[in-house]
Design a protein around this motif. Sequence first.
Motif, PDB file in Angstrom:
ATOM      1  N   GLY A 159       0.840  -1.194   0.000  1.00 41.51           N
ATOM      2  CA  GLY A 159       0.000   0.000   0.000  1.00 41.51           C
ATOM      3  C   GLY A 159       0.872   1.239   0.000  1.00 41.51           C
ATOM      4  O   GLY A 159       2.111   1.148  -0.017  1.00 41.51           O
ATOM      5  N   GLY A 160       0.207   2.381   0.025  1.00 48.58           N
ATOM      6  CA  GLY A 160       0.931   3.639  -0.064  1.00 48.58           C
ATOM      7  C   GLY A 160       1.837   3.869   1.141  1.00 48.58           C
ATOM      8  O   GLY A 160       2.981   4.316   1.002  1.00 48.58           O
ATOM      9  N   GLN A 161       1.325   3.560   2.316  1.00 45.21           N
ATOM     10  CA  GLN A 161       2.097   3.768   3.544  1.00 45.21           C
ATOM     11  C   GLN A 161       3.394   2.956   3.488  1.00 45.21           C
ATOM     12  O   GLN A 161       4.474   3.449   3.786  1.00 45.21           O
ATOM     13  CB  GLN A 161       1.230   3.331   4.727  1.00 45.21           C
ATOM     14  N   LEU A 221       5.864   4.420   0.915  1.00 48.57           N
ATOM     15  CA  LEU A 221       6.593   5.600   1.407  1.00 48.57           C
ATOM     16  C   LEU A 221       7.699   5.180   2.374  1.00 48.57           C
ATOM     17  O   LEU A 221       8.815   5.690   2.316  1.00 48.57           O
ATOM     18  CB  LEU A 221       5.626   6.554   2.108  1.00 48.57           C
ATOM     19  N   TYR A 230       0.286  14.925   4.745  1.00 48.44           N
ATOM     20  CA  TYR A 230      -0.392  13.730   5.245  1.00 48.44           C
ATOM     21  C   TYR A 230       0.292  13.243   6.531  1.00 48.44           C
ATOM     22  O   TYR A 230       1.505  13.004   6.525  1.00 48.44           O
ATOM     23  CB  TYR A 230      -0.312  12.687   4.122  1.00 48.44           C
ATOM     24  N   GLN A 272       3.211  15.464  -3.367  1.00 50.05           N
ATOM     25  CA  GLN A 272       1.949  14.930  -3.895  1.00 50.05           C
ATOM     26  C   GLN A 272       1.450  15.918  -4.944  1.00 50.05           C
ATOM     27  O   GLN A 272       0.714  16.845  -4.613  1.00 50.05           O
ATOM     28  CB  GLN A 272       0.907  14.813  -2.790  1.00 50.05           C
ATOM     29  N   ASN A 322      -2.781  16.023  -0.198  1.00 49.34           N
ATOM     30  CA  ASN A 322      -3.465  15.780   1.075  1.00 49.34           C
ATOM     31  C   ASN A 322      -2.774  16.613   2.148  1.00 49.34           C
ATOM     32  O   ASN A 322      -1.583  16.436   2.363  1.00 49.34           O
ATOM     33  CB  ASN A 322      -3.388  14.278   1.423  1.00 49.34           C
ATOM     34  N   ASP A 326       4.166  10.911  -4.365  1.00 46.55           N
ATOM     35  CA  ASP A 326       3.096  10.125  -3.744  1.00 46.55           C
ATOM     36  C   ASP A 326       1.819  10.400  -4.542  1.00 46.55           C
ATOM     37  O   ASP A 326       1.097  11.353  -4.276  1.00 46.55           O
ATOM     38  CB  ASP A 326       2.944  10.552  -2.274  1.00 46.55           C
ATOM     39  N   TYR A 332      -1.100   9.193  -4.692  1.00 45.93           N
ATOM     40  CA  TYR A 332      -2.014   8.294  -3.964  1.00 45.93           C
ATOM     41  C   TYR A 332      -3.462   8.383  -4.425  1.00 45.93           C
ATOM     42  O   TYR A 332      -4.257   7.483  -4.165  1.00 45.93           O
ATOM     43  CB  TYR A 332      -1.950   8.623  -2.464  1.00 45.93           C
TER      44      TYR A 332
HETATM   45  C1  LIG Z   1      -1.109  11.249   0.737  1.00 43.49           C
HETATM   46  C2  LIG Z   1      -1.277   9.829   1.139  1.00 43.49           C
HETATM   47  N1  LIG Z   1      -0.275   8.979   0.911  1.00 43.49           N
HETATM   48  C3  LIG Z   1      -0.365   7.671   1.280  1.00 43.49           C
HETATM   49  C4  LIG Z   1      -1.487   7.185   1.893  1.00 43.49           C
HETATM   50  C5  LIG Z   1      -1.512   5.758   2.363  1.00 43.49           C
HETATM   51  O1  LIG Z   1      -2.054   4.929   1.472  1.00 43.49           O
HETATM   52  P1  LIG Z   1      -2.407   3.401   1.875  1.00 43.49           P
HETATM   53  O2  LIG Z   1      -3.740   3.471   2.524  1.00 43.49           O
HETATM   54  O3  LIG Z   1      -2.402   2.698   0.568  1.00 43.49           O
HETATM   55  O4  LIG Z   1      -1.331   2.913   2.799  1.00 43.49           O
HETATM   56  C6  LIG Z   1      -2.557   8.032   2.144  1.00 43.49           C
HETATM   57  C7  LIG Z   1      -3.757   7.530   2.783  1.00 43.49           C
HETATM   58  O5  LIG Z   1      -4.663   8.261   3.120  1.00 43.49           O
HETATM   59  C8  LIG Z   1      -2.452   9.387   1.760  1.00 43.49           C
HETATM   60  O6  LIG Z   1      -3.437  10.255   2.014  1.00 43.49           O
END
Ligand SMILES: Cc1ncc(COP(=O)(O)O)c(C=O)c1O
Length: 308
Positions: free
Chosen positions: A181-183, A186, A207, A251, A256, A284, A286
């Motif tokens: 996932g995104g987290q 990163l 974020y 981003q 965000n 990012d 996302y």
């Molecule tokens: C800017 C940003 N990056 C990354 C993420 C994380 O993404 P993930 O839920 O896929 O870990 C979020 C989640 O809200 C986000 O807002």
Amino acid sequence: MYERSSVAELAESLRAELNRYSIGGKLPSSRVLVERYRVSPVTVSRALAQLAAEGLVVTRPGAGVFRAAPRTAAPAPGDTSWQEVALSAEGAGEIVPRSVDATGVLGCLAVPPSGVIELNSGYLHRSLQPERAMAAALARAGRRPGAWGRPPLEGLPELRDWFAREIGGAVVAADVLVTAGGQSALATALRALAPPGAPILVESPTYPGLLAIARASGCRPVPVPVDAEGVRPELLAAAFEATGARVFVCQPLFQNPTGAVLAPGRRAEVLRIARAAGAFVVEDDYARSLAHEGAGPLPATLAAEDTD
Ligand SMILES: Cc1ncc(COP(=O)(O)O)c(C=O)c1O
């Protein structure tokens, strides 16, 4: 029913007369209690079991039943503040606090109380989720050959290829690493690019999950202000110069929390400034798949325009 209420009554009578006995003092035998209260032996043993469960008496098989010592208060929770010091103290150089404040992330993940419509996260309300379609897709995916095998560590080749095409530009499948996932992406990127103690430039505001990752990786997030057109290039250049940072997390699309889209005129600027600083841009991206229908064509990824 009769039995249950006589157990409760006897337990209550015994409770009331418990302080006639000293702590550790022996209560009358079961036989005496049977006679005194005119109840059955079963009722006596159940009532005593009830008091034992409440911690008022202690039963020692073969010896009898004794008044228990009052329970001591629960042990005080351990003092873990030393961990903050241990994790933050660095032998030399700049001190980077590594205690992680994830309250911002946890606030977004908490399930809202019923009746509350939450506007602070990207989770769809259940009524808006195409549950049947998703369930069918998942079932189909589970039946595909190889679905339960071990995928390659860097991700399924078809998925890497799909992402490469989505990202565009000169990016190919071999450039893509699939994460959870995104987290996770990163965290992987920051740990690969920035050693502990290094400054990393982040948009401000940004974020909260990114800040938590930066801290957990031992990096020092340095804020660079964002306006309605995204990050401000002149301040980005100044931040690179002041800190010597080698990473900027950006981003460009639906930032965000501001929602800003990096203005067309700033995109090349950001890449030029990063290139001049010898720095990496972590893009990012996302929210690309979360755009509203009818939002019109979205700008390409920055990565697609980065010839380096
Ligand atoms: C800017 C940003 N990056 C990354 C993420 C994380 O993404 P993930 O839920 O896929 O870990 C979020 C989640 O809200 C986000 O807002």
